[in-house]
Design an enzyme around this catalytic site. Structure first.
Site, mmCIF file in Angstrom:
data_model
loop_
_atom_site.group_PDB
_atom_site.id
_atom_site.type_symbol
_atom_site.label_atom_id
_atom_site.label_comp_id
_atom_site.label_asym_id
_atom_site.label_seq_id
_atom_site.Cartn_x
_atom_site.Cartn_y
_atom_site.Cartn_z
ATOM 1 N N ASP A 15 0.151 -1.403 -0.266
ATOM 2 C CA ASP A 15 -0.004 0.120 0.194
ATOM 3 C C ASP A 15 0.918 1.568 0.595
ATOM 4 O O ASP A 15 0.318 2.391 -0.391
ATOM 5 C CB ASP A 15 -0.838 0.048 1.214
ATOM 6 C CG ASP A 15 -0.013 0.728 2.225
ATOM 7 O OD1 ASP A 15 0.937 -0.446 2.846
ATOM 8 O OD2 ASP A 15 -0.982 -0.303 3.804
ATOM 9 N N TYR A 44 -0.145 -2.700 11.324
ATOM 10 C CA TYR A 44 0.837 -3.913 11.213
ATOM 11 C C TYR A 44 0.898 -4.592 13.295
ATOM 12 O O TYR A 44 1.721 -3.880 13.884
ATOM 13 C CB TYR A 44 2.370 -3.447 11.267
ATOM 14 C CG TYR A 44 2.525 -3.503 9.554
ATOM 15 C CD1 TYR A 44 2.721 -4.469 8.678
ATOM 16 C CD2 TYR A 44 2.205 -2.559 8.438
ATOM 17 C CE1 TYR A 44 2.389 -4.112 7.530
ATOM 18 C CE2 TYR A 44 2.166 -2.177 6.760
ATOM 19 C CZ TYR A 44 2.375 -3.290 6.749
ATOM 20 O OH TYR A 44 2.040 -2.847 4.429
ATOM 21 N N PRO A 82 7.545 -5.918 5.224
ATOM 22 C CA PRO A 82 6.745 -4.695 4.934
ATOM 23 C C PRO A 82 6.724 -3.483 5.181
ATOM 24 O O PRO A 82 6.515 -2.460 5.317
ATOM 25 C CB PRO A 82 5.774 -5.468 4.772
ATOM 26 C CG PRO A 82 4.501 -6.171 6.118
ATOM 27 C CD PRO A 82 5.588 -6.960 5.465
ATOM 28 N N ARG A 109 -4.342 5.202 5.959
ATOM 29 C CA ARG A 109 -4.611 5.146 4.911
ATOM 30 C C ARG A 109 -5.750 5.862 3.951
ATOM 31 O O ARG A 109 -5.973 6.852 4.446
ATOM 32 C CB ARG A 109 -4.920 3.803 4.100
ATOM 33 C CG ARG A 109 -4.147 2.291 4.573
ATOM 34 C CD ARG A 109 -4.494 0.608 4.443
ATOM 35 N NE ARG A 109 -4.716 1.476 2.850
ATOM 36 C CZ ARG A 109 -4.769 -0.284 2.222
ATOM 37 N NH1 ARG A 109 -4.841 -1.138 2.690
ATOM 38 N NH2 ARG A 109 -5.396 0.435 0.833
#
Length: 663
Positions: free
Chosen positions: A55, A284, A374, A276
């Site tokens: 993302d 996370y 990530p 986002r």
């Protein structure tokens, strides 16, 4: 008894076959579409990625999107990061904010790190591919590769199609990602070892096709089928650290929910929080209580002799369990969910492939080459930059413009990036997975600060090669500069500066005038020619020299190999349009003049301009010629004289087909 008659397999020939429609595959297809290369693009999944997965868009990738003409679409939709917060437990074990820092590296790019889900990014790429190829290149789904062979006898022939790949058409229902019985979409099917193909599903396909290709790009993920066919190992290790991921629309009293946060709790683990688009937040979450399968010794994907960790039992991983862990870490703040969009979990590991190619005919890129956690926001970004580096080189060779020797620079350049990424991710993952008492806040932030420039993607430094003209053996963490441009690193991307378009006095950023067309560019910084007479003569001499028919400039322009741009530093009051040689003001067959190749590094009343020479370390009474590769990296610096241009021609002749070194 008569033997059954087997149907003839459909056969086709393509210049390039791309296997895998992830970020690396899309970027490769985009370049090849832009260059007009006949390409077949396949994926084994029946659907696009619309939720979840990668993302983050780092500044360098946004710069690349600008060169392809669609960064404006991204800027309208992304969530942009401007500030980062750090939370640690207080004496009562409750988290509290201990610091705020700017997100990323202010000023390193015109763009900030941004976030949006991968499906939107793939849509922008797909639309650009469709436009550039006139609809000729589109992802064909679901197609599963079954075999790959390289004919070694033809591998050295530039006109041969030495790679043979057999494809199988799957039924859509048998190519959907496994959801493990969850109602919420998740990415569990792709996060752990051993899931490249499901044999039961693979056997349900039909309609085989044989593709013969000049080149094959394996962009098919961490469990790459292409990598396995080439016999390339993926070396590294998998840790016992397991993290969950939630994409949620939160209901919370946490004050920094719209800022990137690193949260360390006393006993319940850590969280990385990333805001986002559309009010969504990605979390996370460290999972300390996770069920595993055995001791990991049954994991055949781990090379012999390397650490094997017990594999996670995905059937026990639920969004509810991951959310409950997050709620504990967030205390004393509340965290509820208005909408759950996606979840997954992954086991941290770092691996790099032992080779990135076979016979300079089959290449792997992205997660097929390197895997990591990530948390640094690098997976999608580095993957796209892998094929942004590779695809134009393949395009040049396919079109007969360059010798195949340039293809060897792909692994040389991108392996170094992968190794640097793995080293950074290893440090970052261990820090995030440590308890607050095991690591100091200062140590944690020191690693973050040191890695901030690297994660932007703007500090990649390619070593000396056929395509980077600098002394061999230079350390990658120490930029190398020519004495003619003391702040412009050879082997690194050209930093953006503002100039003034000479023809209409419009201020603009230089990156806006460097679209990804596949051309090398000669940026001739001629200096203050109006007030330094020798520079005027040098400019005229260069113009006269390049205009000679024997110097092949017309051919290089016609084949879209080379573009000239002139950047002067003279006061506008002393400049006339007719001062500049005609090679910088060419006319087309209709007699129309190109007004967009001459720029001034001069002050403008409309914007802050006039300091590009200083930002690049170029003296206004000396000048320089800067050679840019098609991917925007500085390849060479020479003096702004006929001698310097001859030096550049000799360098180009080292890999451009049928180019005379100099006259």
């Amino acid at each position: 008894m008569t033997a059954p008659v087997l149907p003839l397999l459909k056969e086709s020939k393509v210049d390039v076959l791309i296997i895998g429609a992830g970020p690396a595959g899309y970027m490769a297809a985009l370049w090849l579409a832009r260059l007009g290369i006949k390409t077949k693009f396949i994926d084994k999944r029946s659907t696009k990625i619309f939720t979840g997965q990668a993302d983050g868009l780092q500044p360098r990738v946004l710069e690349v999107f600008e060169t392809f003409g669609f960064v404006d679409r991204a800027l309208k939709e992304v969530a942009v990061g401007y500030e980062a917060c750090f939370y640690e437990p207080d004496e009562n074990g409750r988290i509290r904010r201990v610091d705020k820092l700017p997100e990323g590296v202010p000023g390193i790019s015109r763009f900030n790190g941004s976030v949006i889900h991968q499906g939107r990014i793939e849509t922008w790429l797909s639309d650009a591919i469709d436009e550039f190829s006139g609809g000729a290149i589109r992802v064909q789904r679901p197609l599963l590769p079954e075999s790959l062979e390289i004919d070694a006898a033809d591998a050295d022939s530039p006109t041969a199609y030495p790679v043979r790949v057999v494809l199988k058409k799957l039924e859509d229902d048998n190519a959907a990602p496994e959801q493990y019985g969850h109602k919420v979409q998740n990415g569990l099917y792709r996060q752990f070892d051993g899931d490249q193909t499901n044999p039961a599903k693979s056997d349900t396909g039909e309609h085989q096709e044989v593709v013969r290709a000049k080149y094959v790009l394996g962009c098919d993920g961490a469990h790459s089928w292409v990598r396995q066919q080439l016999g390339i190992e993926h070396r590294g290790e998998t840790t016992d650290y397991v993290w969950g991921v939630l994409d949620i629309t939160p209901v919370t009293d946490f004050p920094d929910i719209r800022k990137r946060c690193s949260i360390h709790s006393q006993n319940d683990g850590s969280i990385m929080l990333i805001p986002r688009e559309n009010g969504i937040v990605r979390l996370y979450i460290q999972l300390r209580q996770v069920d595993h399968h055995g001791d990991g010794n049954g994991d055949d994907s781990v090379p012999a002799g390397e650490k094997k960790s017990a594999r996670v039992d995905r059937s026990k991983l639920t969004a509810e369990h991951i959310l409950a862990t997050a709620q504990k870490i967030f205390q004393p703040y509340s965290l509820e969910v208005a909408e759950m969009h996606w979840f997954t979990a992954y086991q941290i590991g770092q691996r790099v492939a032992t080779a990135f190619q076979k016979d300079q005919r089959v290449f792997i890129a992205g997660d097929a080459c390197h895997t990591h956690s990530p948390k640094a926001g690098q997976g999608m970004n580095v993957s796209m930059m892998d094929t942004f580096n590779l695809a134009w080189k393949i395009g040049y060779v396919v079109k007969g413009l360059a010798r195949p020797s340039i293809l060897a620079t792909y692994e040389l350049e991108r392996r170094a990036v992968a190794e640097d990424l793995i080293a950074y991710d290893l440090k970052l993952s261990r820090l995030f997975s440590s308890k607050p008492g095991d690591i100091s806040t200062n140590d944690f932030r020191r690693v973050i600060d040191k890695g901030s420039a690297f994660t932007t993607g703007c500090t990649v430094n390619y070593d000396a090669s056929l395509l980077v003209d600098k002394p061999a053996g230079q350390p990658r963490d120490v930029p190398y500069h020519s004495a003619l441009a003391t702040k412009l690193a050879i082997g690194m991307r050209l930093p953006d500066v503002r100039l003034v378009m000479q023809s209409d006095a419009r201020p603009l950023f230089i990156n806006q005038q460097l679209p990804s067309t596949g051309e090398f560019r000669l940026l001739i910084f001629i200096g203050d020619y109006a007030q330094v007479p020798p520079l005027k003569k040098q400019m005229d001499d260069i113009g006269e020299y390049l205009a000679r028919p024997e110097n092949s400039l017309q051919r290089l322009r016609a084949d879209s190999i080379l573009q000239l741009m002139l950047i002067h530093a003279s006061p506008q009051s002393k400049v006339e349009w007719d001062d500049f040689p005609l090679v910088f003001r060419p006319r087309d067959k209709r007699g129309l003049m190109n007004y967009w190749l001459v720029f001034g590094d001069t002050p403008s009343p409309h914007a802050q301009t006039g300091d590009a020479y200083e930002q690049y370390g170029i003296q206004r009474d000396v000048g320089a010629v800067v050679v840019l590769r098609p991917d925007g990296y500085v390849a060479k610096v020479a003096e702004p004289t006929v001698k310097g241009v001859k030096d550049i021609w000799e360098w180009l002749a080292g890999f451009i087909v049928d180019l005379k070194p100099s006259i």
